[in-house]
Design a protein around this motif. Sequence first.
Motif, short mmCIF file in Angstrom:
data_model
loop_
_atom_site.label_atom_id
_atom_site.label_comp_id
_atom_site.label_asym_id
_atom_site.label_seq_id
_atom_site.Cartn_x
_atom_site.Cartn_y
_atom_site.Cartn_z
N TRP A 159 0.84 -1.21 0.00
CA TRP A 159 0.00 0.00 0.00
C TRP A 159 0.87 1.26 0.00
N ALA A 160 1.87 1.30 0.87
CA ALA A 160 2.72 2.50 0.96
C ALA A 160 3.47 2.74 -0.34
N ALA A 161 3.99 1.68 -0.94
CA ALA A 161 4.71 1.83 -2.21
C ALA A 161 3.79 2.37 -3.29
N ALA A 162 2.53 1.92 -3.29
CA ALA A 162 1.58 2.42 -4.28
C ALA A 162 1.23 3.89 -4.02
N GLU A 163 1.03 4.24 -2.74
CA GLU A 163 0.68 5.62 -2.39
C GLU A 163 1.80 6.60 -2.70
N LEU A 164 3.04 6.18 -2.46
CA LEU A 164 4.18 7.09 -2.59
C LEU A 164 4.90 6.97 -3.94
N GLY A 165 4.50 5.98 -4.74
CA GLY A 165 5.19 5.76 -6.00
C GLY A 165 6.54 5.09 -5.83
N GLY A 166 6.65 4.26 -4.81
CA GLY A 166 7.90 3.56 -4.52
C GLY A 166 8.28 3.76 -3.06
N LEU A 167 9.34 3.08 -2.63
CA LEU A 167 9.81 3.19 -1.25
C LEU A 167 11.32 3.36 -1.23
N ASP A 168 11.76 4.32 -0.42
CA ASP A 168 13.18 4.49 -0.17
C ASP A 168 13.58 3.99 1.21
N GLY A 169 12.60 3.80 2.09
CA GLY A 169 12.94 3.32 3.42
C GLY A 169 11.71 2.91 4.21
N VAL A 170 11.94 2.05 5.20
CA VAL A 170 10.92 1.65 6.16
C VAL A 170 11.55 1.70 7.54
N VAL A 171 10.89 2.35 8.49
CA VAL A 171 11.38 2.42 9.87
C VAL A 171 10.28 1.87 10.77
N VAL A 172 10.47 0.67 11.29
CA VAL A 172 9.44 0.00 12.08
C VAL A 172 9.59 0.38 13.55
N CYS A 173 8.54 0.99 14.10
CA CYS A 173 8.57 1.46 15.49
C CYS A 173 7.54 0.75 16.36
N VAL A 174 7.10 -0.44 15.99
CA VAL A 174 6.10 -1.16 16.77
C VAL A 174 6.77 -1.91 17.91
N GLY A 175 6.00 -2.17 18.98
CA GLY A 175 6.52 -2.93 20.10
C GLY A 175 5.53 -2.96 21.24
N VAL A 176 5.68 -3.97 22.09
CA VAL A 176 4.85 -4.08 23.29
C VAL A 176 5.66 -4.82 24.34
N ALA A 177 5.48 -4.44 25.61
CA ALA A 177 6.26 -5.03 26.70
C ALA A 177 5.38 -5.91 27.58
N ALA A 178 6.04 -6.76 28.38
CA ALA A 178 5.37 -7.53 29.43
C ALA A 178 6.40 -7.76 30.53
N PHE A 179 5.91 -7.88 31.75
CA PHE A 179 6.81 -8.02 32.90
C PHE A 179 6.33 -9.15 33.80
N GLY A 180 7.29 -9.79 34.46
CA GLY A 180 6.97 -10.85 35.40
C GLY A 180 7.90 -12.03 35.23
#
Length: 233
Positions: free
Chosen positions: A71-92
């Motif tokens: 989708w992003a490549a189609a919207e932008l006419g290509g891709l020069d980079g991807v920066v993934v900032c997803v994450g989730v923590a758990a404790f115990g």
Amino acid sequence: MEMRGARILVPGATGRIGSALVERLHALGARPALAGRDPDTLARVSARSGHAPARTFEAWDLDACARTVDWAAAELGGLDGVVVCVGVAAFGPAPEVSDAVAEHLTAVNALAPMAFLRAAAPQVTEGGVLAAVTGVVAEAAPARMADYAAAKAALATWLTAVRREQRRRGVSVLEINLPHMDTGFAARAVRGEAPRLPRGLPVEEAVDAVVAALSDGARLVRPGTPGPLEVVR
């Protein structure tokens, strides 16, 4: 990578780091595409970033991650980079973390970033960047964070291998190894309560380092000395 005009997908754009990075990229003349869970936050960040294209996704849905790259490549006419900032923590303690929680941590912290970057790798050409946030837990392996740390360590190892694969194509692979940040991330854990933590690093300092690393084709952002973060080529 030259920031002006760069077409960059930022999954996790509704988090504190992701949203701040999108806005900085826009200010530098880049063309970001946003992806995140919360449609309302996504709309606000998009509006502050020149109404950049935006799309919702769930990180545990790996097919959705790959489709978001297309989708992003189609919207932008290509891709020069991807920066993934997803994450989730758990404790115990590890015996008290259910298999379902461990699976969720692995999906969000490791498999989702891998899915994004795997789909993006054939589309990003010479001079581009594939990047993802890991964290100091990947190396430190703190007690009461076994599954969270293991997932981040898996991602860090994967990035190292992919960096070797992409070198001949002239594509940089960046690991963003951040210390505890002032984002409230630990308070949104899917299980348990965070231990007492020191004051977090301001988000702006992390964004400064990430932008410098993207611009310089660096391989690593990590805690440094004497400054809080170091960019390593």
